[in-house]
Design a protein around this motif. Structure first.
Motif, short mmCIF file in Angstrom:
data_model
loop_
_atom_site.label_atom_id
_atom_site.label_comp_id
_atom_site.label_asym_id
_atom_site.label_seq_id
_atom_site.Cartn_x
_atom_site.Cartn_y
_atom_site.Cartn_z
N VAL A 239 0.86 -1.18 0.00
CA VAL A 239 0.00 0.00 0.00
C VAL A 239 0.90 1.23 0.00
CG1 VAL A 239 -1.83 1.25 1.19
CG2 VAL A 239 -1.76 -1.25 1.30
N GLU A 240 0.73 2.09 -0.97
CA GLU A 240 1.54 3.30 -1.10
C GLU A 240 0.76 4.50 -0.57
OE1 GLU A 240 2.50 3.57 -5.22
OE2 GLU A 240 3.70 1.73 -5.23
N LEU A 241 1.34 5.19 0.41
CA LEU A 241 0.75 6.40 0.98
C LEU A 241 1.58 7.60 0.53
CD1 LEU A 241 0.31 5.16 4.67
CD2 LEU A 241 -1.26 4.82 2.76
N TYR A 242 0.94 8.63 0.05
CA TYR A 242 1.65 9.82 -0.42
C TYR A 242 1.26 11.01 0.46
CZ TYR A 242 2.84 7.14 -4.56
OH TYR A 242 3.33 6.18 -5.42
N PHE A 243 2.29 11.74 0.95
CA PHE A 243 2.08 12.90 1.81
C PHE A 243 2.78 14.11 1.20
CE2 PHE A 243 1.96 9.07 4.32
CZ PHE A 243 0.93 9.26 5.22
N ASN A 244 2.16 15.26 1.33
CA ASN A 244 2.83 16.50 0.92
C ASN A 244 4.01 16.75 1.84
OD1 ASN A 244 0.84 17.08 -1.08
ND2 ASN A 244 -0.52 17.83 0.51
N ILE A 255 -2.93 1.19 -4.35
CA ILE A 255 -2.50 -0.22 -4.41
C ILE A 255 -2.48 -0.64 -5.87
CG2 ILE A 255 -3.07 -2.60 -3.81
CD1 ILE A 255 -4.41 -1.66 -1.32
N LYS A 256 -1.41 -1.32 -6.28
CA LYS A 256 -1.30 -1.85 -7.64
C LYS A 256 -1.17 -3.36 -7.58
CE LYS A 256 1.20 2.22 -9.37
NZ LYS A 256 2.48 2.70 -9.97
#
Length: 293
Positions: A239-244, A255-256
């Motif tokens: 699971v990829e989480l992206y934050f500024n 999710i891929k």
């Protein structure tokens, strides 16, 4: 005694005398052949040198870009806190993109692109299905008030909508974010953190490993989007989480999955493999939804 004649007979060559035509042709051929050899050798040297220089700079640029795009870090982002902050958000966008590749038929690529916009007490589902370059699109709406729940189903034959009363369970079956985050917070292992660039913006990317069972929390009441995670080959997903980077607020969850059984709907062909991408984004910034009537 007679004097011996020691003088040698000297042959004088007239350089103005015409050279026989055949000899001249042979000489020209030899000269041209040598020139051709030289030109070919020079050309090969130039090409090899150019390839070497180009490859050198490409490798240099690749290394530079890689370092720029993905820099592993240990950040101070509190992703547990950020996930808890959005667990009950009712304004966000969820997308599910499916691409199915079939065996021995490159033209039979099957795609389903679903976007759900959630905004307060209503949401809409826009689905685009592509079969052999033929596109089908429909949009349905769901809403609730204090006592009732409604669905607006798109009648594609007449391009009109039919409104039906539904129950609370039906309405809530497509609300995904809450149960997804609840499962993730209870079942994860931190893999790594990176700094990445996206659209000239620096983001902190946190990668968590969790059980593939989390995908069961991303299925909605739709025959095309029902997922039985037990049929997948791998036991875990990332699971990829992206934050500024500036304010460390979460901007996207993704999710891929690439697996032959990632798509489990009905299709009239043998599947080679499938790509499925799940994505949550636009937290507290999804556009308002206008109902059909």
């Amino acid at each position: 005694m007679a004097k011996k004649n020691t003088e040698e007979k000297i042959e004088i060559i007239d350089f103005n005398e015409d050279v026989p035509e055949e000899s001249k042709k042979n000489a020209d051929k030899k000269k041209n052949y040598k020139k051709s050899i030289i030109f070919i050798l020079v050309g090969i040297i130039v090409i090899v040198a150019a390839l070497f220089v180009t490859d050198h700079f490409i490798d240099k640029d690749k290394n530079k870009d890689t370092k720029k795009e993905t820099i592993e870090v240990t950040s101070s982002v509190d992703f547990n806190k950020e996930l808890n902050n959005i667990i009950n958000v009712n304004n966000y966008t969820y997308t599910n993109d499916i691409t199915v590749y079939t065996i021995k038929d490159s033209n039979a690529i099957y795609k389903i692109n679903t976007t759900i916009l959630y905004n307060d007490n209503k949401y809409k589902i826009n689905k685009i299905q592509t079969v052999q370059n033929i596109e089908y699109e429909n949009t349905n709406f769901y809403t609730k008030n204090d006592i009732e729940y409604f669905e607006y189903i798109n009648d594609m034959t007449s391009n009109t909508y039919i409104r039906n009363n539904i129950d609370e369970v039906n309405y809530n079956s497509r609300l995904l974010l809450n149960k997804f985050i609840t499962y993730l917070l209870s079942n994860y292992k931190l893999e790594k953190e990176e700094i990445v660039n996206s659209n000239d913006q620096e983001l902190i990317k946190v990668i968590l490993k969790t059980s593939k069972e989390i995908l069961n929390n991303l299925s909605i009441n739709d025959n095309n989007l029902v997922m039985d995670a037990s049929k997948l080959g791998n036991n875990n997903v990332l699971v990829e989480l992206y934050f500024n980077k500036k304010d460390k607020k979460i901007s996207e969850i993704q999710i891929k999955i690439e697996d032959k059984n990632a798509y489990q709907g009905q299709i009239d062909a043998e599947i080679e493999y499938s790509n499925v991408v799940y994505k949550f984004k636009l937290f507290n910034s999804t556009e308002d939804i206008a109902l059909p009537y």
